[in-house]
Design a protein around this motif. Sequence first.
Motif, PDB file in Angstrom:
ATOM      1  N   ALA A  12     -41.201   4.215  80.649  1.00  0.00           N
ATOM      2  CA  ALA A  12     -39.915   3.878  81.280  1.00  0.00           C
ATOM      3  C   ALA A  12     -39.055   5.122  81.463  1.00  0.00           C
ATOM      4  CB  ALA A  12     -39.177   2.835  80.446  1.00  0.00           C
ATOM      5  N   SER A  13     -39.058   6.025  80.492  1.00  0.00           N
ATOM      6  CA  SER A  13     -38.256   7.248  80.607  1.00  0.00           C
ATOM      7  C   SER A  13     -38.794   8.158  81.700  1.00  0.00           C
ATOM      8  CB  SER A  13     -38.220   7.992  79.268  1.00  0.00           C
ATOM      9  OG  SER A  13     -37.538   7.238  78.293  1.00  0.00           O
ATOM     10  N   PRO A  15     -42.081  15.153  92.920  1.00  0.00           N
ATOM     11  CA  PRO A  15     -41.343  14.891  91.686  1.00  0.00           C
ATOM     12  C   PRO A  15     -42.222  14.699  90.448  1.00  0.00           C
ATOM     13  CG  PRO A  15     -41.256  12.984  93.122  1.00  0.00           C
ATOM     14  CD  PRO A  15     -41.894  14.085  93.903  1.00  0.00           C
ATOM     15  N   LEU A  16     -43.436  14.190  90.598  1.00  0.00           N
ATOM     16  CA  LEU A  16     -44.303  13.992  89.438  1.00  0.00           C
ATOM     17  C   LEU A  16     -44.662  15.319  88.773  1.00  0.00           C
ATOM     18  CD1 LEU A  16     -46.693  11.230  90.811  1.00  0.00           C
ATOM     19  CD2 LEU A  16     -44.991  10.960  89.006  1.00  0.00           C
ATOM     20  N   VAL A  17     -45.125  16.269  89.571  1.00  0.00           N
ATOM     21  CA  VAL A  17     -45.527  17.559  89.017  1.00  0.00           C
ATOM     22  C   VAL A  17     -44.295  18.374  88.619  1.00  0.00           C
ATOM     23  CG1 VAL A  17     -46.713  19.737  89.523  1.00  0.00           C
ATOM     24  CG2 VAL A  17     -47.738  17.564  90.191  1.00  0.00           C
ATOM     25  N   SER A  18     -43.221  18.263  89.391  1.00  0.00           N
ATOM     26  CA  SER A  18     -41.989  18.964  89.014  1.00  0.00           C
ATOM     27  C   SER A  18     -41.492  18.473  87.659  1.00  0.00           C
ATOM     28  CB  SER A  18     -40.901  18.754  90.063  1.00  0.00           C
ATOM     29  OG  SER A  18     -41.266  19.347  91.270  1.00  0.00           O
ATOM     30  N   PHE A  19     -41.543  17.156  87.466  1.00  0.00           N
ATOM     31  CA  PHE A  19     -41.139  16.606  86.174  1.00  0.00           C
ATOM     32  C   PHE A  19     -42.065  17.093  85.067  1.00  0.00           C
ATOM     33  CE2 PHE A  19     -41.865  13.492  82.846  1.00  0.00           C
ATOM     34  CZ  PHE A  19     -40.623  13.569  82.218  1.00  0.00           C
ATOM     35  N   ARG A  67     -30.497  17.662  86.734  1.00  0.00           N
ATOM     36  CA  ARG A  67     -31.055  16.848  87.823  1.00  0.00           C
ATOM     37  C   ARG A  67     -31.988  15.766  87.301  1.00  0.00           C
ATOM     38  NH1 ARG A  67     -32.334  21.255  92.558  1.00  0.00           N
ATOM     39  NH2 ARG A  67     -30.149  21.540  93.156  1.00  0.00           N
ATOM     40  N   ILE A  68     -32.568  16.000  86.149  1.00  0.00           N
ATOM     41  CA  ILE A  68     -33.429  14.992  85.531  1.00  0.00           C
ATOM     42  C   ILE A  68     -32.535  14.154  84.634  1.00  0.00           C
ATOM     43  CG2 ILE A  68     -35.364  14.569  83.974  1.00  0.00           C
ATOM     44  CD1 ILE A  68     -36.567  17.198  84.916  1.00  0.00           C
ATOM     45  N   VAL A  99     -38.536  10.871  86.899  1.00  0.00           N
ATOM     46  CA  VAL A  99     -39.197  11.171  88.173  1.00  0.00           C
ATOM     47  C   VAL A  99     -38.356  10.656  89.332  1.00  0.00           C
ATOM     48  CG1 VAL A  99     -41.218  10.637  89.592  1.00  0.00           C
ATOM     49  CG2 VAL A  99     -41.511  11.338  87.203  1.00  0.00           C
ATOM     50  N   LYS A 100     -37.820   9.463  89.171  1.00  0.00           N
ATOM     51  CA  LYS A 100     -36.964   8.888  90.217  1.00  0.00           C
ATOM     52  C   LYS A 100     -35.760   9.787  90.489  1.00  0.00           C
ATOM     53  CE  LYS A 100     -34.497   4.623  91.317  1.00  0.00           C
ATOM     54  NZ  LYS A 100     -34.119   3.295  90.817  1.00  0.00           N
TER      55      LYS A 100
END
Length: 195
Positions: free
Chosen positions: A20-21, A36-40, A66-67, A26-27
Motif C-alpha cells: 500500500a505504501s 515512476p516504478l524505477v524512479s521510486f 515529491r514522494i 509511485v502514484k
Amino acid sequence: MSQYTTHVRDAFFSRDTVVASVKQCVKSLSYYTDDPLVSFANVAIQKPLSFTVTTQGLCPFEDNVRIIIPYAAMSLEQLAVTRRLMDVGSAKYEFMNCSHQNGDFSVTAVCDRRAVHVDPCLVIFGIFSLVRSAARVWNLNAQTILSVMQQHIISTLCLHQHQLQGAWELMQETEAGQRVLEGQTAKSRAAITPE
C-alpha cells in the motif's frame, strides 16, 4: 536516536504495509517522471528514511518531498504513529521547518543520528505486487511483465541477486497465502449454501 525513521519503517514499510505504501509513493511520483516504478525503487533503495510531513502527508525519504503518502491513504494505525511522532517532536523541539517554491511547507525531524533504510527485498516485492495486480486487471501475462520489469530494475539499480530472490520468495509466499484464503472462502460459501 533514530526513533522517527524506525517508526516510519515499521508502520509504512513492513511486509504487511509495504504494498500500500509503495502504491501511494509511485502514484505521487507519476506526476514528475515517465518511469515512476524505477524512479521510486532508485530513491527507496538508495536514500534513508526520513520523518518529513507536509500539509498533504508523509514524505518518507530523505531530501524528497515529491514522494508522499497522503494522510487520506494511511491506515488508522499509520495516522496514529504519525500523530504520535509529531506530538513527541513538537514537545522536544526536534523539527526543522522548510518552505517550498509551490507554497507548501514541510516539517522534518532533525535528531535522527543513524540512517534507517527500507529493506530492498520489500521495495522490490512492493513494486512486483503492483505490477502483478495491474497485469491481472488488464488480463496480461504477469510473469512476462515481471521478468521484463526485473531486467529493467537490474539495469538501472545496483541490486544483489539475493535481494531479487528475496522479493520473488515474498511474492510466492503471498500468493500461496491468498490461494489458501480463497480456498477457505470457497469452502465457507459451500457450507452455507443449501443444496
